[in-house]
Write a protein that holds these residues in place. Structure first.
Motif, PDB file in Angstrom:
ATOM      1  N   VAL A  82     -51.466 -67.626  -9.474  1.00  0.00           N
ATOM      2  CA  VAL A  82     -50.423 -68.582  -9.847  1.00  0.00           C
ATOM      3  C   VAL A  82     -51.065 -69.708 -10.650  1.00  0.00           C
ATOM      4  CG1 VAL A  82     -48.655 -70.171  -8.986  1.00  0.00           C
ATOM      5  CG2 VAL A  82     -49.088 -68.004  -7.797  1.00  0.00           C
ATOM      6  N   VAL A  91     -52.805 -64.096  -2.851  1.00  0.00           N
ATOM      7  CA  VAL A  91     -52.303 -64.960  -3.921  1.00  0.00           C
ATOM      8  C   VAL A  91     -53.315 -66.079  -4.128  1.00  0.00           C
ATOM      9  CG1 VAL A  91     -50.420 -66.432  -4.728  1.00  0.00           C
ATOM     10  CG2 VAL A  91     -49.909 -64.427  -3.311  1.00  0.00           C
ATOM     11  N   GLU A  98     -53.903 -69.560  -5.803  1.00  0.00           N
ATOM     12  CA  GLU A  98     -53.114 -70.681  -6.328  1.00  0.00           C
ATOM     13  C   GLU A  98     -54.024 -71.618  -7.130  1.00  0.00           C
ATOM     14  OE1 GLU A  98     -51.641 -74.204  -7.066  1.00  0.00           O
ATOM     15  OE2 GLU A  98     -52.331 -74.398  -4.999  1.00  0.00           O
ATOM     16  N   CYS A  99     -53.740 -71.718  -8.435  1.00  0.00           N
ATOM     17  CA  CYS A  99     -54.624 -72.452  -9.356  1.00  0.00           C
ATOM     18  C   CYS A  99     -53.863 -73.543 -10.102  1.00  0.00           C
ATOM     19  CB  CYS A  99     -55.252 -71.489 -10.361  1.00  0.00           C
ATOM     20  SG  CYS A  99     -56.067 -70.071  -9.615  1.00  0.00           S
ATOM     21  N   ALA A 125     -45.759 -74.915  -6.774  1.00  0.00           N
ATOM     22  CA  ALA A 125     -46.601 -73.735  -7.024  1.00  0.00           C
ATOM     23  C   ALA A 125     -47.156 -73.184  -5.714  1.00  0.00           C
ATOM     24  CB  ALA A 125     -47.741 -74.095  -7.970  1.00  0.00           C
ATOM     25  N   LEU A 126     -47.546 -74.068  -4.812  1.00  0.00           N
ATOM     26  CA  LEU A 126     -48.083 -73.618  -3.527  1.00  0.00           C
ATOM     27  C   LEU A 126     -46.983 -72.955  -2.697  1.00  0.00           C
ATOM     28  CD1 LEU A 126     -50.254 -73.306  -1.426  1.00  0.00           C
ATOM     29  CD2 LEU A 126     -50.022 -75.710  -0.834  1.00  0.00           C
ATOM     30  N   ASP A 166     -44.367 -71.426  -3.892  1.00  0.00           N
ATOM     31  CA  ASP A 166     -44.162 -70.110  -4.527  1.00  0.00           C
ATOM     32  C   ASP A 166     -45.249 -69.129  -4.076  1.00  0.00           C
ATOM     33  OD1 ASP A 166     -41.871 -70.664  -5.892  1.00  0.00           O
ATOM     34  OD2 ASP A 166     -42.785 -70.730  -7.899  1.00  0.00           O
ATOM     35  N   ALA A 167     -46.478 -69.615  -4.027  1.00  0.00           N
ATOM     36  CA  ALA A 167     -47.596 -68.745  -3.626  1.00  0.00           C
ATOM     37  C   ALA A 167     -47.376 -68.232  -2.201  1.00  0.00           C
ATOM     38  CB  ALA A 167     -48.921 -69.503  -3.732  1.00  0.00           C
ATOM     39  N   VAL A 224     -53.423 -66.702   1.083  1.00  0.00           N
ATOM     40  CA  VAL A 224     -53.281 -67.557  -0.096  1.00  0.00           C
ATOM     41  C   VAL A 224     -54.563 -68.374  -0.198  1.00  0.00           C
ATOM     42  CG1 VAL A 224     -51.929 -69.364  -1.233  1.00  0.00           C
ATOM     43  CG2 VAL A 224     -50.775 -67.691   0.247  1.00  0.00           C
ATOM     44  N   ILE A 239     -56.433 -71.301  -2.179  1.00  0.00           N
ATOM     45  CA  ILE A 239     -55.910 -72.447  -2.942  1.00  0.00           C
ATOM     46  C   ILE A 239     -57.059 -73.210  -3.584  1.00  0.00           C
ATOM     47  CG2 ILE A 239     -54.597 -74.609  -2.745  1.00  0.00           C
ATOM     48  CD1 ILE A 239     -53.584 -73.043   0.022  1.00  0.00           C
ATOM     49  N   HIS A 265     -54.762 -80.568  -5.014  1.00  0.00           N
ATOM     50  CA  HIS A 265     -53.524 -81.158  -4.494  1.00  0.00           C
ATOM     51  C   HIS A 265     -53.725 -82.637  -4.162  1.00  0.00           C
ATOM     52  CE1 HIS A 265     -50.944 -77.628  -4.224  1.00  0.00           C
ATOM     53  NE2 HIS A 265     -52.087 -76.972  -4.163  1.00  0.00           N
TER      54      HIS A 265
END
Ligand SMILES: [Zn+2]
Ligand SMILES: [Zn+2]
Length: 347
Positions: free
Chosen positions: A176, A241, A243-244, A250-251, A253-254, A264, A266, A270
């Protein structure tokens, strides 16, 4: 010497500043041969990372040649080609002794202002490098600056995200966010043999680049990405997933995109204090959330160098603009407006 300095929020300029000198016995002085502009330089520029004062040199991604070392430096010598880590660990604390350099409570960052140790940055002709034996890694003569520079930050950062995702061969992976770090994460994820990598973003240039790296582009402006990923995996979701992005939507969604029992990882930075998460559903689905924090570049750069040196990864494909240090203001404008994917600067 010439250096790119912070002028005010949103403004940088290239000016003459005094050439740095060795100050501590474990310092090295490096003549910078290539520097790069990073997304996190923009956080300093726009004040998301406070503490930068006018006249401070920016930049934490660099390759260069050692011009001198302090009396306590043992691994490096004058004339060595080196890549720098963005992070400067203390080297002696509980975490550093265990190789967990990015958890060091006394860590500093080049060009990041007073809250990160007030160390002048590397978008300059020379940079003073504290804790040089740790902060610098030798570079083979056959490796180009444009390969090596990615090891000091974003490729190794993407690699950390991929390692922490614990991808197994044959897995379906979703990345992501396809900014520079997301693209590096796609390349790094391939090391672990996933059968498919879906790449989610909303910017067509980034999705095209993700596709050239072998990912399947998912345009978030055209489809609801979590639904798309679920439909593509018999309703399960991706095994891992990555998360970038570093934004709450976005997180979330991930978390929606990962299958029950999936993970996930990450790496997006953040800064929001809260995550309004469906805690009950996340519990029932047994989602494993792994926050990577700041990447442990020094702990992982041997592996990252090997991946690039072997020819399996070509992170330099994302370099969109090459310019002189004197033109770096234009480089920041291009980067800030997302016209540039990666800008490298040479003296
Ligand atoms: Zn960076
Ligand atoms: Zn430490």
């Amino acid at each position: 010497m010439r250096a790119l300095v912070f002028k005010d929020f949103g403004a940088v300029e290239v000016v003459d500043v005094p050439k740095p000198q060795i100050q501590e016995p474990d310092d090295a002085l490096v003549r910078v041969t290539t520097a790069a502009i990073c997304g996190s330089d923009l956080h300093v520029l726009n004040g998301r990372i406070p503490g930068m004062t006018a006249g401070g040199t920016l930049g934490h991604e660099f390759v260069g040649v050692v011009e001198g070392v302090g009396s306590a430096v043992t691994r490096l010598h004058e004339g060595d080609r080196v890549v720098g880590s963005f992070l400067i660990p203390c080297g002696v604390c509980w975490y550093c002794k265990r190789g967990l350099f990015s958890r060091c409570p006394d860590q500093r960052v080049f060009g990041y202002g007073s809250f990160f140790g007030d160390v002048a940055g590397a978008q300059a002709e020379y940079v003073r490098v504290p804790k040089a034996d740790l902060t610098l890694h030798p570079v083979h003569s056959h490796m180009t600056d444009e390969h090596a520079i990615f090891v000091g930050d974003i490729f190794t950062t993407g690699y950390e995200c991929a390692v922490e995702a614990r991808i197994t061969a044959g897995d379906t992976v979703a990345v992501v966010g396809c900014g520079p770090v997301g693209l590096m994460t796609i390349i790094a994820a391939k090391e672990f043999g996933p059968s498919k990598i879906y790449a989610v973003d909303t910017v067509s240039q980034r999705l095209e680049m993700a596709q050239t790296f072998g990912a399947i582009p998912v345009d978030g402006t055209a489809v609801h990405a979590p639904t798309f990923i679920q439909d593509a995996t018999d309703g399960r979701g991706a095994d891992e997933v990555l998360e970038c992005v570093g934004m709450v939507p976005a997180l979330l969604d991930a978390i929606d995109m990962v299958r029950p029992g999936g993970r996930v990882s990450i790496i997006g930075v953040h800064s929001d204090p809260d995550l309004p998460m469906a805690l009950n559903m996340t519990f029932v689905r047994a989602v494993d959330l792994k926050f990577c924090g700041t990447a442990n570049v020094i702990g992982r750069w041997d592996d990252a160098l090997e991946i690039i040196d072997s020819g399996r990864a070509h992170p330099d494909d994302i370099i969109s603009h090459r310019m002189k240090l004197d033109d770096a203001v234009r480089g920041y404008e291009l980067f800030d407006s997302r016209e540039a994917l990666k800008v490298v600067l040479t003296p």
